[in-house]
Enzyme design. Structure first.
Site, PDB file in Angstrom:
ATOM      1  N   LYS A  12       0.840  -1.210   0.000  1.00 54.35           N
ATOM      2  CA  LYS A  12       0.000   0.000   0.000  1.00 54.35           C
ATOM      3  C   LYS A  12       0.866   1.247   0.000  1.00 54.35           C
ATOM      4  O   LYS A  12       2.025   1.239   0.450  1.00 54.35           O
ATOM      5  CB  LYS A  12      -0.949   0.035   1.200  1.00 54.35           C
ATOM      6  CG  LYS A  12      -0.292   0.102   2.592  1.00 54.35           C
ATOM      7  CD  LYS A  12       0.129   1.466   3.084  1.00 54.35           C
ATOM      8  CE  LYS A  12       0.851   1.404   4.418  1.00 54.35           C
ATOM      9  NZ  LYS A  12       1.615   2.596   4.764  1.00 54.35           N
ATOM     10  N   VAL A  98      11.010  -4.296   2.999  1.00 55.44           N
ATOM     11  CA  VAL A  98      10.911  -4.603   4.431  1.00 55.44           C
ATOM     12  C   VAL A  98      11.082  -3.300   5.224  1.00 55.44           C
ATOM     13  O   VAL A  98      11.993  -2.513   4.939  1.00 55.44           O
ATOM     14  CB  VAL A  98      11.998  -5.630   4.837  1.00 55.44           C
ATOM     15  CG1 VAL A  98      11.971  -5.884   6.346  1.00 55.44           C
ATOM     16  CG2 VAL A  98      11.801  -6.937   4.080  1.00 55.44           C
ATOM     17  N   GLY A 101       7.451   1.266   4.905  1.00 58.05           N
ATOM     18  CA  GLY A 101       6.301   2.177   4.846  1.00 58.05           C
ATOM     19  C   GLY A 101       5.279   1.749   3.803  1.00 58.05           C
ATOM     20  O   GLY A 101       4.438   2.534   3.389  1.00 58.05           O
ATOM     21  N   MET A 102       5.358   0.481   3.365  1.00 58.38           N
ATOM     22  CA  MET A 102       4.402  -0.029   2.382  1.00 58.38           C
ATOM     23  C   MET A 102       3.588  -1.200   2.935  1.00 58.38           C
ATOM     24  O   MET A 102       2.973  -1.961   2.185  1.00 58.38           O
ATOM     25  CB  MET A 102       5.117  -0.438   1.099  1.00 58.38           C
ATOM     26  CG  MET A 102       5.820   0.741   0.433  1.00 58.38           C
ATOM     27  SD  MET A 102       6.317   0.382  -1.250  1.00 58.38           S
ATOM     28  CE  MET A 102       4.742   0.490  -2.125  1.00 58.38           C
ATOM     29  N   ALA A 103       3.577  -1.340   4.259  1.00 57.59           N
ATOM     30  CA  ALA A 103       2.776  -2.353   4.965  1.00 57.59           C
ATOM     31  C   ALA A 103       3.151  -3.782   4.585  1.00 57.59           C
ATOM     32  O   ALA A 103       2.294  -4.657   4.525  1.00 57.59           O
ATOM     33  CB  ALA A 103       1.278  -2.114   4.750  1.00 57.59           C
ATOM     34  N   GLY A 104       4.434  -4.023   4.350  1.00 57.68           N
ATOM     35  CA  GLY A 104       4.865  -5.369   3.956  1.00 57.68           C
ATOM     36  C   GLY A 104       4.567  -6.415   5.028  1.00 57.68           C
ATOM     37  O   GLY A 104       4.047  -7.487   4.727  1.00 57.68           O
ATOM     38  N   ALA A 107       0.879  -6.913   5.200  1.00 57.53           N
ATOM     39  CA  ALA A 107       0.425  -7.664   4.031  1.00 57.53           C
ATOM     40  C   ALA A 107       0.616  -9.158   4.267  1.00 57.53           C
ATOM     41  O   ALA A 107      -0.282  -9.966   3.996  1.00 57.53           O
ATOM     42  CB  ALA A 107       1.207  -7.213   2.795  1.00 57.53           C
ATOM     43  N   ASP A 139      -2.598  -1.568   9.854  1.00 57.84           N
ATOM     44  CA  ASP A 139      -2.644  -1.639   8.388  1.00 57.84           C
ATOM     45  C   ASP A 139      -3.129  -2.988   7.864  1.00 57.84           C
ATOM     46  O   ASP A 139      -3.288  -3.156   6.656  1.00 57.84           O
ATOM     47  CB  ASP A 139      -1.242  -1.391   7.806  1.00 57.84           C
ATOM     48  CG  ASP A 139      -0.790   0.057   7.957  1.00 57.84           C
ATOM     49  OD1 ASP A 139      -1.646   0.933   8.156  1.00 57.84           O
ATOM     50  OD2 ASP A 139       0.434   0.289   7.863  1.00 57.84           O
TER      51      ASP A 139
HETATM   52  O1  C5P Z   1      -0.650  -0.993  14.431  1.00 61.29           O
HETATM   53  P1  C5P Z   1       0.800  -1.227  14.240  1.00 61.29           P
HETATM   54  O2  C5P Z   1       1.305  -2.372  15.080  1.00 61.29           O
HETATM   55  O3  C5P Z   1       1.205  -1.370  12.807  1.00 61.29           O
HETATM   56  O4  C5P Z   1       1.518   0.074  14.771  1.00 61.29           O
HETATM   57  C1  C5P Z   1       2.895   0.102  15.029  1.00 61.29           C
HETATM   58  C2  C5P Z   1       3.225   1.325  15.854  1.00 61.29           C
HETATM   59  O5  C5P Z   1       3.081   2.498  15.056  1.00 61.29           O
HETATM   60  C3  C5P Z   1       2.358   1.556  17.066  1.00 61.29           C
HETATM   61  O6  C5P Z   1       2.818   0.832  18.168  1.00 61.29           O
HETATM   62  C4  C5P Z   1       2.488   3.058  17.265  1.00 61.29           C
HETATM   63  O7  C5P Z   1       3.717   3.369  17.873  1.00 61.29           O
HETATM   64  C5  C5P Z   1       2.562   3.561  15.838  1.00 61.29           C
HETATM   65  N1  C5P Z   1       1.222   3.924  15.332  1.00 61.29           N
HETATM   66  C6  C5P Z   1       0.616   5.068  15.798  1.00 61.29           C
HETATM   67  N2  C5P Z   1      -0.622   5.407  15.358  1.00 61.29           N
HETATM   68  C7  C5P Z   1      -1.259   4.655  14.429  1.00 61.29           C
HETATM   69  C8  C5P Z   1      -0.650   3.489  13.908  1.00 61.29           C
HETATM   70  C9  C5P Z   1       0.601   3.148  14.384  1.00 61.29           C
HETATM   71  O8  C5P Z   1       1.185   5.775  16.640  1.00 61.29           O
HETATM   72  N3  C5P Z   1      -2.457   5.014  14.003  1.00 61.29           N
END
Ligand code: C5P
Length: 311
Positions: A12, A98, A101-104, A107, A139
């Site tokens: 993404k 990896v 910033g593309m949600a690998g 995904a 994501d």
């Molecule tokens: O949801 P995910 O595990 O991918 O998020 C990783 C980290 O990115 C979170 O622990 C948080 O530090 C940060 N994050 C955030 N706000 C979001 C999504 C992610 O601060 N909406």
């Protein structure tokens, strides 16, 4: 022994990433516009004596292959919910950058849910897969559904949006990844440093951009390019942590990209092109610029995690 099941899943890019305040739970409120693009990973699930992971692809050595891997956590979560043992070998064929910033990682988790559900016959419906996805990461739900969607709350609360044309991008891959939490922390630090607020009480609620959504629905790349300028609130933070990204962004702009942005929390950079040929020319220029490790063309929107025919 069940036959192996493979699921394919797209990367993404966030066309908009409006970051609101830091919430008490450590996440930030978002208003984001996701687009799924055709850089794909494949996850193959095969019955095994224990849960194990392997990976292939140019960056395979950077993928954690322990229980912390989001694909492994996805398999464990689905198995727990259905009272089955997570005895599966997950093989990840990785093309998505990896920590890029593309949600690998997200995904791969979405693909693992789809593949394990088919392998184990657990029969999870769409609503359950979405709920498990949201538990795994912000994501992961979008990786499951694909297409284009507004993401609210942490990014997991999705509303599909129309896209009036195929959109062509180039993605420039950086030498090393960036940690998403570190980029969010840097965003907060920059806000505090400039005298702005940090928490949800201080930062206005983020809103999707009507101008960007209209350009997307119309398939108007010129209007979309204008709307992409400054649309990623994490971009200053990513560039602050990785100043070399400024040169990559400049190289893509210099090569004629209609817009240049950091993809999500970076460090991958995304460049909007007018058509497929234009994207190829920008990619070639970026490869020759010495400002990135690789440059891939990709178009969107494309579907989310989908089971594919056996190899
Ligand atoms: O949801 P995910 O595990 O991918 O998020 C990783 C980290 O990115 C979170 O622990 C948080 O530090 C940060 N994050 C955030 N706000 C979001 C999504 C992610 O601060 N909406």
């Amino acid at each position: 022994m069940s036959a192996p099941v493979t699921a394919r899943v797209a990367a993404k890019v966030n066309l908009q990433l409006a970051v609101g305040g830091l919430r008490p739970d450590g996440f930030h409120d978002l208003a984001t516009v996701f687009l799924a693009v055709d850089l794909h990973d494949e996850v193959t699930a095969t019955p095994a004596d224990t849960l194990r992971l392997t990976a292939e692809g140019p960056e395979a050595d950077q993928i954690p292959l322990d229980g912390d891997n989001l694909a492994a956590r996805a398999a464990t979560l689905l198995a727990e919910r259905h009272g089955v043992a997570p005895l599966v070998h997950l093989h990840i064929d990785k093309a998505i950058p990896v920590a890029g910033g593309m949600a690998g990682g997200s995904a791969d988790a979405a693909a693992a849910l789809v593949a394990c559900d088919a392998l184990w016959g657990t029969g999870a419906d769409r609503a359950e897969l979405l709920e498990l996805s949201a538990e795994l990461g912000s994501d992961v739900p979008f990786s499951l559904v694909g297409g284009a969607a507004i993401g609210r709350s942490r990014g997991e609360d999705l509303t599909p949006v129309p896209v009036g044309a195929d959109l062509h991008f180039v993605f420039a891959v950086a030498d090393a990844g960036l940690s998403t939490p570190a980029v969010f922390r840097e965003c907060d630090r920059l806000r505090a440093e400039s005298g702005g607020g940090v928490t949800t009480l201080e930062v206005p609620d983020p809103e999707p951009s009507p101008r960007l959504l209209a350009a997307l629905a119309d398939g108007d790349v010129t209007a979309l390019a204008a709307a992409l300028a400054g649309a990623n609130d994490l971009q200053p933070a990513a560039v602050s942590l990785r100043p070399a990204l400024a040169a990559t962004l400049d190289a893509g702009t210099g090569a004629g990209a209609l817009a240049a942005l950091v993809s999500g929390s970076g460090p991958t950079t995304a460049f909007l092109a007018a058509d497929a040929g234009h994207a190829e020319r920008i990619a070639a220029a970026l490869r020759g610029s010495g400002t990135c490790r690789a440059a891939h063309v990709a178009r969107g929107p494309v579907a989310g995690a989908t089971r594919v025919a056996r190899r």
